[in-house]
Motif scaffolding. Sequence first.
Motif, PDB file in Angstrom:
ATOM      1  N   LEU A 207      -8.403 -10.383   1.463  1.00 32.51           N
ATOM      2  CA  LEU A 207      -8.793  -9.066   1.039  1.00 32.51           C
ATOM      3  C   LEU A 207      -7.600  -8.220   0.446  1.00 32.51           C
ATOM      4  N   ILE A 208      -7.816  -7.829  -0.751  1.00 32.91           N
ATOM      5  CA  ILE A 208      -6.625  -7.292  -1.502  1.00 32.91           C
ATOM      6  C   ILE A 208      -6.816  -5.899  -1.460  1.00 32.91           C
ATOM      7  N   PRO A 209      -6.074  -4.681  -0.825  1.00 32.23           N
ATOM      8  CA  PRO A 209      -6.386  -3.409  -0.580  1.00 32.23           C
ATOM      9  C   PRO A 209      -6.032  -2.636  -1.778  1.00 32.23           C
ATOM     10  N   PHE A 210      -6.692  -1.408  -2.167  1.00 38.04           N
ATOM     11  CA  PHE A 210      -6.391  -0.444  -3.068  1.00 38.04           C
ATOM     12  C   PHE A 210      -6.746   0.625  -2.254  1.00 38.04           C
ATOM     13  N   THR A 211      -5.759   1.699  -2.565  1.00 37.95           N
ATOM     14  CA  THR A 211      -5.869   2.917  -1.664  1.00 37.95           C
ATOM     15  C   THR A 211      -5.255   4.213  -2.426  1.00 37.95           C
ATOM     16  N   ASN A 212      -5.821   5.199  -2.493  1.00 38.73           N
ATOM     17  CA  ASN A 212      -5.218   6.598  -2.857  1.00 38.73           C
ATOM     18  C   ASN A 212      -5.816   7.734  -1.439  1.00 38.73           C
ATOM     19  N   ASP A 213      -5.647   8.967  -1.902  1.00 42.36           N
ATOM     20  CA  ASP A 213      -5.848   9.774  -0.997  1.00 42.36           C
ATOM     21  C   ASP A 213      -7.482  10.075  -0.989  1.00 42.36           C
ATOM     22  N   ASN A 214      -8.447   9.398  -1.669  1.00 42.54           N
ATOM     23  CA  ASN A 214      -9.956   9.574  -1.528  1.00 42.54           C
ATOM     24  C   ASN A 214     -10.441   8.380  -1.074  1.00 42.54           C
ATOM     25  N   LEU A 215      -9.836   7.038  -1.736  1.00 49.64           N
ATOM     26  CA  LEU A 215     -10.700   5.810  -1.396  1.00 49.64           C
ATOM     27  C   LEU A 215      -9.687   4.836  -0.766  1.00 49.64           C
ATOM     28  N   ASP A 216     -10.609   4.066  -0.100  1.00 54.24           N
ATOM     29  CA  ASP A 216      -9.889   2.630   0.576  1.00 54.24           C
ATOM     30  C   ASP A 216     -10.749   1.752   0.154  1.00 54.24           C
TER      31      ASP A 216
ATOM     32  N   LYS B 186     -12.548  10.949   2.809  1.00 56.40           N
ATOM     33  CA  LYS B 186     -12.638  12.540   3.119  1.00 56.40           C
ATOM     34  C   LYS B 186     -14.164  12.832   3.555  1.00 56.40           C
ATOM     35  N   TRP B 187     -15.033  11.778   3.574  1.00 55.81           N
ATOM     36  CA  TRP B 187     -16.452  12.081   3.770  1.00 55.81           C
ATOM     37  C   TRP B 187     -16.824  11.179   5.090  1.00 55.81           C
TER      38      TRP B 187
ATOM     39  N   HIS C  80     -22.034  13.829  12.314  1.00 58.47           N
ATOM     40  CA  HIS C  80     -21.447  12.995  10.916  1.00 58.47           C
ATOM     41  C   HIS C  80     -20.198  12.701  11.491  1.00 58.47           C
ATOM     42  N   LYS C  81     -19.725  11.507  12.187  1.00 56.89           N
ATOM     43  CA  LYS C  81     -18.333  11.082  12.720  1.00 56.89           C
ATOM     44  C   LYS C  81     -18.093   9.662  12.313  1.00 56.89           C
ATOM     45  N   LYS C  82     -18.995   8.892  11.622  1.00 61.58           N
ATOM     46  CA  LYS C  82     -18.749   7.379  11.364  1.00 61.58           C
ATOM     47  C   LYS C  82     -18.184   7.560   9.918  1.00 61.58           C
ATOM     48  N   PRO C  83     -17.013   6.374   9.679  1.00 66.92           N
ATOM     49  CA  PRO C  83     -16.609   6.309   8.289  1.00 66.92           C
ATOM     50  C   PRO C  83     -17.578   6.021   7.299  1.00 66.92           C
ATOM     51  N   LEU C  84     -17.558   6.770   6.343  1.00 68.92           N
ATOM     52  CA  LEU C  84     -18.447   6.347   5.176  1.00 68.92           C
ATOM     53  C   LEU C  84     -18.144   5.391   4.011  1.00 68.92           C
TER      54      LEU C  84
ATOM     55  N   LYS D  97      -9.110  -8.084 -13.662  1.00 70.26           N
ATOM     56  CA  LYS D  97      -8.042  -7.107 -13.637  1.00 70.26           C
ATOM     57  C   LYS D  97      -8.491  -6.044 -12.958  1.00 70.26           C
ATOM     58  N   TYR D  98      -7.907  -5.261 -11.920  1.00 72.20           N
ATOM     59  CA  TYR D  98      -8.304  -4.147 -11.186  1.00 72.20           C
ATOM     60  C   TYR D  98      -7.118  -3.237 -11.152  1.00 72.20           C
ATOM     61  N   LYS D  99      -7.515  -2.014 -11.217  1.00 70.83           N
ATOM     62  CA  LYS D  99      -6.527  -0.693 -11.102  1.00 70.83           C
ATOM     63  C   LYS D  99      -7.231   0.473 -10.893  1.00 70.83           C
ATOM     64  N   LEU D 100      -6.651   1.311  -9.857  1.00 74.65           N
ATOM     65  CA  LEU D 100      -7.157   2.712  -9.645  1.00 74.65           C
ATOM     66  C   LEU D 100      -7.030   3.577 -10.701  1.00 74.65           C
ATOM     67  N   LYS D 101      -8.106   4.422 -10.906  1.00 74.18           N
ATOM     68  CA  LYS D 101      -8.061   5.349 -11.874  1.00 74.18           C
ATOM     69  C   LYS D 101      -8.292   6.628 -11.374  1.00 74.18           C
ATOM     70  N   GLY D 102      -7.766   7.856 -11.274  1.00 74.75           N
ATOM     71  CA  GLY D 102      -8.139   9.048 -10.859  1.00 74.75           C
ATOM     72  C   GLY D 102      -8.708   9.008  -9.488  1.00 74.75           C
ATOM     73  N   LYS D 103      -9.340  10.026  -8.915  1.00 78.91           N
ATOM     74  CA  LYS D 103      -9.657  10.203  -7.393  1.00 78.91           C
ATOM     75  C   LYS D 103     -10.660   9.136  -6.959  1.00 78.91           C
ATOM     76  N   TYR D 104     -11.563   8.817  -7.689  1.00 81.52           N
ATOM     77  CA  TYR D 104     -12.680   8.136  -7.073  1.00 81.52           C
ATOM     78  C   TYR D 104     -13.252   6.873  -8.101  1.00 81.52           C
ATOM     79  N   SER D 105     -12.326   6.500  -8.933  1.00 79.50           N
ATOM     80  CA  SER D 105     -12.603   5.307  -9.899  1.00 79.50           C
ATOM     81  C   SER D 105     -11.578   4.398  -9.659  1.00 79.50           C
ATOM     82  N   LEU D 106     -12.356   2.705 -10.118  1.00 78.40           N
ATOM     83  CA  LEU D 106     -11.557   1.621 -10.205  1.00 78.40           C
ATOM     84  C   LEU D 106     -11.817   1.035 -11.618  1.00 78.40           C
ATOM     85  N   ASP D 107     -10.975   1.109 -12.286  1.00 77.24           N
ATOM     86  CA  ASP D 107     -11.168   0.306 -13.384  1.00 77.24           C
ATOM     87  C   ASP D 107     -10.753  -1.192 -13.264  1.00 77.24           C
ATOM     88  N   PHE D 108     -11.836  -2.236 -14.155  1.00 78.21           N
ATOM     89  CA  PHE D 108     -11.549  -3.591 -13.984  1.00 78.21           C
ATOM     90  C   PHE D 108     -12.036  -3.976 -15.241  1.00 78.21           C
TER      91      PHE D 108
END
Length: 613
Positions: free
Chosen positions: A74-83, A100-101, A111-115, A167-178
């Motif tokens: 598993l290859i991780p991609f992460t920013n402040d909003n997404l894992d 954040k949710w 509401h305590k479980k990871p989303l 090809k994958y690349k994080l984009k903005g807060k909530y997006s993943l380009d591929f």
Amino acid sequence: MQKNKLDKNQLIGFILIGIILIGFLIYSNNQQKEAITEAQNTEKKVVENEKSTVAVNTPEPIKPDPDSQAKVELIPFTNDNLDIKVSTLGAQLREVRLKKWTAYDKDNNSHKKPLYLVNKNNSDFNISFKDKNGKIINTRDLVFTPSVQGNEVIFSANLKDALIQFKYKLKGKYSLDFSVFTQGLSKITSVQNALLEWQQNALALEKGKSQETIYTEYRYSLNNYSQTDYDTNGFEEEKDKIDWISVKQQFFATILESQNGFYKSKGTQQSEKEDPDYLKNFVFSTIVPLQKGDIKQNYTWNFLPLDYDLLKSYKTESGDSKQFSYNIPYGWMKWLCIFYLWVYEFLAKFGIAAGWIIFLMTIVVKLVTSPIMYKQYIQGAKMRILKPEIEELNEKHKNSDPMKKQQATMDLYRKAGVNPLAGCLPALIQIPIFYSLFRFFPNNIALRGQSFLWADDLTAYDSIYEWTTHIPLLSSIYGNHISLFTILYCIVLLIYTRMSTSTMQQPTQEGMPDMRFMMYLMPVMFIFWLNSYASGLSWYYLVSNAINIILILLIKNFLINEEKIHAKMQQNKAKPAKKRSRWQQKMQEMMEQAQQQQKQIQEQKAKQQNKKK
């Protein structure tokens, strides 16, 4: 004098109507369960047939070049909003968490479980095509080798003399380009099109699964974002271009965009009622054209909370809206819901608790609609004042033609300056308000997880008692819990109905039912309809009807003088008759036509009876 009480036959009729409605709800529920079971059995048979077909027509799983030393990881991609985690097996998503949710934890009632939008292999992305021998190749079966190039990860798989890359690349807060890129694919296949399939089994994230399932569906944009549509069963777009396709849940959406668009697309969805962890299973398929024998496609995954301002911020390169906000199902009164949202956000800036914001919003709405309520009460008072004269008129025309009696009644209304339909128009004006609030509260993400009094989530039902035993009749139409806000609302509604119907006139024609009985039936029906709905909505209705009761008392005791109204009506009757309005003239013509038709029917019946004699 005619008595207009509810007779035995009418009472039996209403009881039968209630039994039929309850029976229809149960029947519909059972039919839906049978349809789902049948669909699941059919799906299992299809899958088994496909497996047997694949065993015959598909070669052994194609492995990448041994020199690549590829392995599943598993290859991780992460920013402040997404894992996000992408597997090298199939180069597809295996985990998507919104950091954040949180999701609802039924064990702790909070509401305590990871989303997660993607987890537990609930999502599958595959591109398939046939090689020159007619055997199917699926990208989901290939093990890719990852390599990092700057902020982009490239997943590569070798197929004999061909290369497939994701090809994958994080984009903005909530997006993943591929993007999907192939080279030398024409050496192993001669097809003109490949097939893209995206399957997603939507995970249950909220407290009220039945309500969340209702709001879980396909939403998509068409023809360069010029149109939008939704689907709750299945769809097929053969000619139109789909810009993006969304698996939309109550407060979150997984949106797949295509830079070039999706063509000849199909979508199916099926409820997952037997598994508490899932809502619906979605399968989307579309054609991927090969350009000079290879695939060159650019896509974007968007994993979004359904926040209106956030969704509106997504625009095309030319600055046009991508219509992501369509994923919030505000319906045909969207502008009014947006106004409520603005009011809510404005009040929230002062640190007011969500439940009290709803309370203040209710007061604002009631102040706006209070003139409408005042006019309704004035009209009711006028009708009540005319009641003795109408009863006298009914007694006078009790043996007359019903149409003549109706015409005489209309003349009395006209002379007294009373419009019997004047009370209907204010009620119609309030329908958009009622509908928009019905849409606003269950879809306002700002209310999600907000507690108030005994309610732990204002976007889900509140419960003071729950049970696990399935009671066939009760569970089907009521549920397995008791919502206190709903019960309190229905009690207050019953009191308001009692006060408001005191100004209503009984039916003037024999055989006409007393509609007050239906109004008393509504609070009972709301107990069933709202028991599993958003507690914020029930709280709003509770406060709204309590304010209605206060307004009625104020209007009745301080704002209306029935003696003055009666004197004014007598003055109107003494004045020369006003010229009929166009509406009154039209009604008069319709009544005369109906009277003439009735007369002709009676004459024909008389002739037929004379012939028989």
